[in-house]
Design a protein around this motif. Structure first.
Motif, PDB file in Angstrom:
ATOM      1  N   GLN A 314       7.011  49.168  -2.188  1.00 54.42           N
ATOM      2  CA  GLN A 314       7.696  50.408  -1.831  1.00 54.42           C
ATOM      3  C   GLN A 314       6.745  51.386  -1.141  1.00 54.42           C
ATOM      4  N   LYS A 315       5.475  51.368  -1.603  1.00 52.91           N
ATOM      5  CA  LYS A 315       4.475  52.223  -0.952  1.00 52.91           C
ATOM      6  C   LYS A 315       4.292  51.800   0.502  1.00 52.91           C
ATOM      7  N   ALA A 316       4.330  50.464   0.738  1.00 50.76           N
ATOM      8  CA  ALA A 316       4.208  49.963   2.099  1.00 50.76           C
ATOM      9  C   ALA A 316       5.376  50.437   2.964  1.00 50.76           C
ATOM     10  N   GLN A 317       6.585  50.484   2.351  1.00 53.20           N
ATOM     11  CA  GLN A 317       7.750  50.993   3.071  1.00 53.20           C
ATOM     12  C   GLN A 317       7.581  52.470   3.428  1.00 53.20           C
ATOM     13  N   GLN A 318       6.996  53.238   2.485  1.00 53.19           N
ATOM     14  CA  GLN A 318       6.744  54.658   2.748  1.00 53.19           C
ATOM     15  C   GLN A 318       5.758  54.814   3.895  1.00 53.19           C
ATOM     16  N   ASP A 322       6.112  56.811   7.438  1.00 53.28           N
ATOM     17  CA  ASP A 322       5.131  57.759   7.989  1.00 53.28           C
ATOM     18  C   ASP A 322       4.762  57.378   9.420  1.00 53.28           C
ATOM     19  N   LEU A 323       4.657  56.059   9.678  1.00 52.23           N
ATOM     20  CA  LEU A 323       4.319  55.604  11.023  1.00 52.23           C
ATOM     21  C   LEU A 323       5.433  55.944  12.009  1.00 52.23           C
ATOM     22  N   ASN A 324       6.683  55.812  11.573  1.00 53.62           N
ATOM     23  CA  ASN A 324       7.812  56.179  12.438  1.00 53.62           C
ATOM     24  C   ASN A 324       7.764  57.663  12.794  1.00 53.62           C
TER      25      ASN A 324
END
Length: 631
Positions: A314-318, A322-324
């Motif tokens: 889920q942290k990776a999804q966050q 942030d990158l978007n």
């Protein structure tokens, strides 16, 4: 041992006489047949190329007799044959009548050849029919249905093996109508090389012999009756003598029946022992089921741990979110730069600058814009890679902490330079499934500890899973049971680091860790820097000289920085010393362009040397390629 040799061993037992092998090829079967210790081994091969390879392989055996000639049906001394670029496909069948897809695209030629009829080849050897003699036909299956005249010379063989995928139809173009033999079910598994086994019909042959003996006795009896008519006194003496002979024959018959009864009793005892062995095997199977059940529970526990790591995902999804957002900011920046360009264009127009100045400023602005976008793209890729690597590292660290809390051990790391966890899991499965005698590794690291632990676990499990045969025990004694892994490492620093790690894990006795500095070598006319491993490979070859071994080889070095195609020499090193063993060669990092070139060159070498092989691509993080020699 190959399935054909196992079948011969089961049928012929220890009293193996002459083995006649027609279509011997390059002799890949030779070592297995030699283990059975036949009185004589006759090998017929018509191809000069294959015969040369066969001759070289037979130098160490003094009981082998080689013949470089065609063996033809009964009464045939010469005929036309079809020869191919690959001599393994040479045949008496014209190419246009061949149904084999493998031959459809091969270059060929038709030749008129002389040969030796099968009955003459058999008669010339004076084979002792009282022994268990074996005939092997490893020839073109497309001629099996062309029946020929029955061949009585075959009676000297107790069994015949026809290597063919086709079902035996009761006749064969070399054997003729096999009335003196009966087809027997295979004594081993049929999921390997298919062959038909024929056993001599001794009952029918004995009946014919009995009829001949009876005819001779009747003729003799007639002469005796004529003699009795000439003299009554002489007839009385003859009668008394005949009566004594009949009494002796009766005694002999009673003795023969008694001996037969003893043999039946012995066979019943052997059957009882087989039933006991079957009971033990069933018990071992139950132990195997329990072992699988235990490891299934461990796997379910590991899956539960992976569920706990979802928060990391889920942290990776966050991070992706942030990158978007950063990309959105970059778009706004691009819009601002566009507005600035418009303002600059208006200012240039208003001040009426000359065209050369305008072009210079515009070009500079484009370069600034491209540099800014390239820098931003590089930073975005770096941030994504860093986030994903950190996520994987967090999962590995979480599992390592769990293992330390449960067992007091720190897990191995699989991300970064070491082999990835997916290829590690594949290799563990191969070690368990294929029962390797030895593992060879070019380049040390995490894989060294992994192999040592797997072989140690396998050694501990063997007494529970199967009754170790006397042959396998002898093999382990010869090869050094405490050194199941041989690892070559050229870097002294990593050599000492791996040695220290194995010592900490109490696995040093399972590994022969060899410091092999890189030296200049020549391979296929090219110069390379490669491991100084010749001495140790020769030592391995001497330990396994008396039997064919199964070995796993991991090629994970030397690094590419040592020169182009740095790992290419591995195949020639192995073929020159261990080429007759069964080798499963695994090439790591096969997704790289350089490794793909190495794979292509390996396959060219194997085809040029007529070495049978199978290949497999393993889908994983970095890519892995498996090349199985002599499968």
């Amino acid at each position: 041992m190959e399935p054909l040799a196992l079948a011969i061993q089961k049928v012929a037992g220890s009293n193996l006489g002459t083995v006649c092998y027609i279509g011997a090829g390059s002799g890949s079967w030779l070592d297995d047949i030699a283990v059975l210790k036949p009185t004589k081994l006759l090998a017929y091969e018509a191809s000069e190329e294959l015969f040369s390879a066969l001759k070289n392989k037979c130098k160490k055996y003094d009981f082998v007799e080689l013949h470089n000639q065609w063996v033809l049906p009964k009464g045939v001394g010469e005929c036309e044959v079809t020869t191919y670029q690959n001599p393994r496909y040479n045949s008496l069948v014209p190419k246009e009548n061949s149904f084999s897809h493998a031959k459809s695209n091969l270059d060929y030629s038709v030749q008129h050849v002389s040969g030796i009829p099968l009955e003459q080849a058999i008669d010339a050897q004076n084979i002792d029919a009282s022994k268990n003699n074996v005939l092997i036909l490893d020839i073109d299956a497309e001629l099996e249905e062309l029946a020929a005249e029955a061949n009585d010379n075959l009676r000297v063989f107790s069994s015949i093996f026809i290597v063919s995928k086709k079902k035996f139809s009761g006749s064969h173009y070399l054997l003729g109508n096999s009335a003196d033999f009966i087809e027997c079910p295979q004594v081993i598994s049929q999921d390997v090389i298919p062959f038909t086994m024929l056993i001599r019909n001794n009952e029918k042959l004995n009946e014919a012999k009995t009829l001949e003996d009876t005819q001779q006795k009747l003729n003799k009896k007639l002469q005796e009756v004529e003699t009795e008519l000439a003299s009554a006194k002489e007839a009385l003496k003859t009668y008394q003598s005949k009566n004594e002979e009949l009494v002796q024959q009766k005694d002999k018959a009673v003795d023969a029946l008694s001996q037969k009864d003893k043999e039946l009793t012995s066979k019943n005892d052997a059957l009882s022992e087989l039933n006991i062995t079957l009971t033990h095997a069933q018990g071992d199977l139950e132990e195997q089921k329990k072992w699988h059940s235990t490891h299934k529970e461990r796997a379910e526990k590991y899956l539960a741990e992976l569920e706990k790591s979802k928060s990391t995902a889920q942290k990776a999804q966050q991070l992706e979110s942030d990158l978007n957002a950063q990309i959105k900011v970059n778009t706004e920046l691009k819009d601002e730069l566009s507005t600035l360009k418009n303002q600059l264009d208006a200012a240039i127009e208003s001040t009426k600058l000359n065209n050369n100045a305008l072009e210079t400023i515009t070009e500079q602005f484009k370069h600034m814009q491209q540099d800014a976008l390239a820098d931003l793209k590089s930073k975005l890729h770096w941030k994504i890679d860093k986030g994903l690597n950190n996520a994987v590292k967090q999962v590995e660290s979480f599992i390592g902490v769990q293992r330390f809390l449960e067992k007091g051990e720190i897990s191995m790391e699989f991300h970064g330079w070491p082999i990835s966890s997916d290829i590690a899991l594949y290799l563990l499965g191969q070690i368990k499934e294929r029962d390797y005698d030895l593992i060879i590794e070019f380049g040390s690291g995490t894989s060294t500890q992994l192999f040592a632990k797997a072989m140690e676990f396998k050694a501990l499990q063997e007494p529970k899973s199967e009754k170790t045969s006397s042959t396998k025990v002898a093999n382990k004694v010869e090869s050094g049971a405490n050194s199941s892994v041989v690892t070559f490492e050229h870097n002294k620093k990593y050599f000492e680091k791996t040695q220290k790690l194995l010592k900490q894990k109490e696995l040093l006795s399972m590994v022969k860790l060899v410091h092999a500095p890189l030296i200049d070598i020549e391979s296929n006319g090219e110069s390379f820097l490669y491991y100084d491993c010749e001495t140790e490979l020769n030592s391995i070859a001497s330990k396994f000289a008396k039997h064919s071994a199964k070995m796993l080889v991991l090629v994970d070095g030397p690094p590419g920085s040592t020169g182009p195609l740095a790992r290419l020499p591995a195949l020639n090193k192995l073929l020159n010393v261990l080429g007759h063993h069964q080798l499963d060669i695994v090439l790591d990092d096969s997704n790289r362009a350089e490794e793909k070139t190495i794979i292509a060159k390996w396959k060219e070498t194997l085809e040029a040397r007529f070495v049978p092989f199978e290949e497999e691509e393993i889908p994983c993080e970095k890519g892995a390629y498996v090349l199985r020699l002599n499968p």
